[in-house]
Design an enzyme around this catalytic site. Sequence first.
Site, mmCIF file in Angstrom:
data_model
loop_
_atom_site.group_PDB
_atom_site.id
_atom_site.type_symbol
_atom_site.label_atom_id
_atom_site.label_comp_id
_atom_site.label_asym_id
_atom_site.label_seq_id
_atom_site.Cartn_x
_atom_site.Cartn_y
_atom_site.Cartn_z
ATOM 1 N N LYS A 12 51.146 55.651 48.465
ATOM 2 C CA LYS A 12 50.729 54.134 48.187
ATOM 3 C C LYS A 12 52.246 54.010 48.411
ATOM 4 C CE LYS A 12 47.959 52.180 46.706
ATOM 5 N NZ LYS A 12 46.118 52.544 47.211
ATOM 6 N N GLY A 23 30.390 41.750 39.055
ATOM 7 C CA GLY A 23 31.520 41.255 40.630
ATOM 8 C C GLY A 23 31.060 40.959 42.133
ATOM 9 N N GLY A 78 32.691 39.798 44.607
ATOM 10 C CA GLY A 78 33.246 39.585 45.852
ATOM 11 C C GLY A 78 33.120 39.989 47.034
ATOM 12 N N VAL A 81 33.101 42.799 48.585
ATOM 13 C CA VAL A 81 32.666 44.274 48.705
ATOM 14 C C VAL A 81 31.147 43.522 48.349
ATOM 15 C CG1 VAL A 81 31.753 46.840 47.945
ATOM 16 C CG2 VAL A 81 34.135 45.133 48.382
ATOM 17 N N TYR A 90 29.386 40.810 47.163
ATOM 18 C CA TYR A 90 28.095 39.970 47.794
ATOM 19 C C TYR A 90 27.446 40.834 48.844
ATOM 20 C CZ TYR A 90 26.268 36.203 48.672
ATOM 21 O OH TYR A 90 25.301 34.971 48.785
HETATM 22 P P1 NAD Z 1 36.949 40.700 46.041
HETATM 23 O O1 NAD Z 1 38.316 40.102 44.640
HETATM 24 O O2 NAD Z 1 36.913 39.890 46.862
HETATM 25 O O3 NAD Z 1 36.015 40.552 44.483
HETATM 26 C C1 NAD Z 1 36.087 40.718 42.920
HETATM 27 C C2 NAD Z 1 34.589 40.422 42.588
HETATM 28 O O4 NAD Z 1 35.142 40.579 41.244
HETATM 29 C C3 NAD Z 1 35.308 38.566 42.074
HETATM 30 O O5 NAD Z 1 34.571 37.866 42.802
HETATM 31 C C4 NAD Z 1 36.111 38.385 41.123
HETATM 32 O O6 NAD Z 1 35.516 36.998 40.759
HETATM 33 C C5 NAD Z 1 34.971 38.740 40.068
HETATM 34 N N1 NAD Z 1 35.304 39.496 38.794
HETATM 35 C C6 NAD Z 1 36.453 39.534 38.685
HETATM 36 N N2 NAD Z 1 36.421 40.133 36.949
HETATM 37 C C7 NAD Z 1 35.371 39.930 36.461
HETATM 38 C C8 NAD Z 1 34.774 40.307 35.459
HETATM 39 N N3 NAD Z 1 35.132 40.352 34.311
HETATM 40 N N4 NAD Z 1 33.807 40.209 35.232
HETATM 41 C C9 NAD Z 1 32.687 39.478 36.594
HETATM 42 N N5 NAD Z 1 33.441 39.441 37.695
HETATM 43 C C10 NAD Z 1 34.220 39.937 37.369
HETATM 44 O O7 NAD Z 1 37.475 42.723 45.525
HETATM 45 P P2 NAD Z 1 36.501 42.832 46.659
HETATM 46 O O8 NAD Z 1 37.388 43.397 47.941
HETATM 47 O O9 NAD Z 1 35.849 42.869 46.095
HETATM 48 O O10 NAD Z 1 37.103 44.649 45.219
HETATM 49 C C11 NAD Z 1 35.636 45.317 44.766
HETATM 50 C C12 NAD Z 1 36.288 45.988 43.776
HETATM 51 O O11 NAD Z 1 36.491 47.286 44.508
HETATM 52 C C13 NAD Z 1 38.400 46.132 42.931
HETATM 53 O O12 NAD Z 1 38.420 47.294 42.290
HETATM 54 C C14 NAD Z 1 38.510 46.664 44.706
HETATM 55 O O13 NAD Z 1 39.647 47.459 44.393
HETATM 56 C C15 NAD Z 1 37.280 47.730 45.168
HETATM 57 N N6 NAD Z 1 37.720 48.352 46.063
HETATM 58 C C16 NAD Z 1 37.375 47.751 47.534
HETATM 59 C C17 NAD Z 1 37.232 47.462 48.496
HETATM 60 C C18 NAD Z 1 37.698 46.928 49.878
HETATM 61 O O14 NAD Z 1 37.486 47.398 51.014
HETATM 62 N N7 NAD Z 1 37.736 45.906 49.934
HETATM 63 C C19 NAD Z 1 37.573 49.209 49.326
HETATM 64 C C20 NAD Z 1 37.531 50.117 47.975
HETATM 65 C C21 NAD Z 1 37.730 50.241 46.665
#
Ligand code: NAD
Length: 340
Positions: free
Chosen positions: A78, A174, A176, A178, A180
């Site tokens: 990292k 959440g 976001g 992932v 959605y």
């Molecule tokens: P993102 O920022 O696009 O979405 C996160 C969503 O969670 C947002 O819509 C936000 O408004 C919502 N949120 C935040 N706090 C909240 C709460 N207390 N209650 C309800 N909703 C809440 O992030 P992402 O890329 O969708 O990733 C989501 C999670 O998955 C993160 O923890 C990320 O580290 C993990 N992750 C993502 C990936 C990836 O490929 N994007 C890969 C591995 C792990």
Amino acid sequence: MFSMMSASRLESLHMTQDPATGLRAIIAIHNTQLGPALGGCRFLTYPDEQAALRDALRLAQGMSYKAALAGLAQGGGKAVIMRPPHVNDRAALFEAFGRFIETLKGRYITAMDSGTTSADMDCIAQYTQHVTSTTSAGDPSPHTAMGVYSGIRATAMARFGCDELEGIRVAIQGLGHVGYALAAHLHAAGAELIVSDIDQGRVQLAVEEFGAKAMPTDELLSTPCEILSPCGLGGVLNTESVTRLRCSAIAGAANNQLANPEISDALQARGILYAPDYVINAGGLIYVALQHQGQELPAITAHLARISQRLTEIFAHAQADKRPPARVADALAERLLYPK
Ligand code: NAD
């Protein structure tokens, strides 16, 4: 510093500073037993250098475990760049970081993470080929969502003896990138969705598109459902929240869902099956790693199937040994990372 490195069994630590651009960067290479270390680059404001170092060490270790159980020929690392109060020339700062990565001769491959963008990765790519998630590489989130979806089916099979999701209530925290995309897969499979997000616009979309039931964020964890899927922030499963859960299983994308390792014991005691986060959410890493190795989409999609296979293996061990799946996953990863 060396005691911190020993505690997380870190292989090597690299630091640089470049007064001309304000770059102050730490690269933590945790383990290269299975291949070059791959892991994102954070660009955040840290209270002090110790906090930045701790973040790099903790996250690098997590990447080793994730890559090992995803069956990748990749180690864990990292990078943390301490964000200066004023950034005069962001492109120049990331170009300087690219030159630093190049000095490591491929032992560390960087990627986008909190605070960095694909445009930053493009700047790095001008000076090194050891970089992923550039603008041309594409978004890994759909692959993470696909992996979580297949992991939810494996979790349902282990918990209910059937991986058909028709009529199964899944509560997603959440919506976001992932969350959605996951909701879309689950809806297509006939699952009943209960959703929450601090962004009401996302919730409204899911209500309209998937017929999801909206739930206030503070009530989602205690809503009755078969599967809870944390896809927002980490640390949602803690001493307090675990007592409120009314689900049979937990399977979601969020990183570091357990506030501490003991929470996995509390879930086990409550009879809630927990799919270890770094196993079920490895789809994005698989995409990024294999794409960097030059593999095509069909091969990447085939590799994603290993997520549900690995989870099934972990659940079977956990049941046989009466141990929490999270502890079984850690032990399996350590066997791969530290062969006798
Ligand atoms: P993102 O920022 O696009 O979405 C996160 C969503 O969670 C947002 O819509 C936000 O408004 C919502 N949120 C935040 N706090 C909240 C709460 N207390 N209650 C309800 N909703 C809440 O992030 P992402 O890329 O969708 O990733 C989501 C999670 O998955 C993160 O923890 C990320 O580290 C993990 N992750 C993502 C990936 C990836 O490929 N994007 C890969 C591995 C792990």
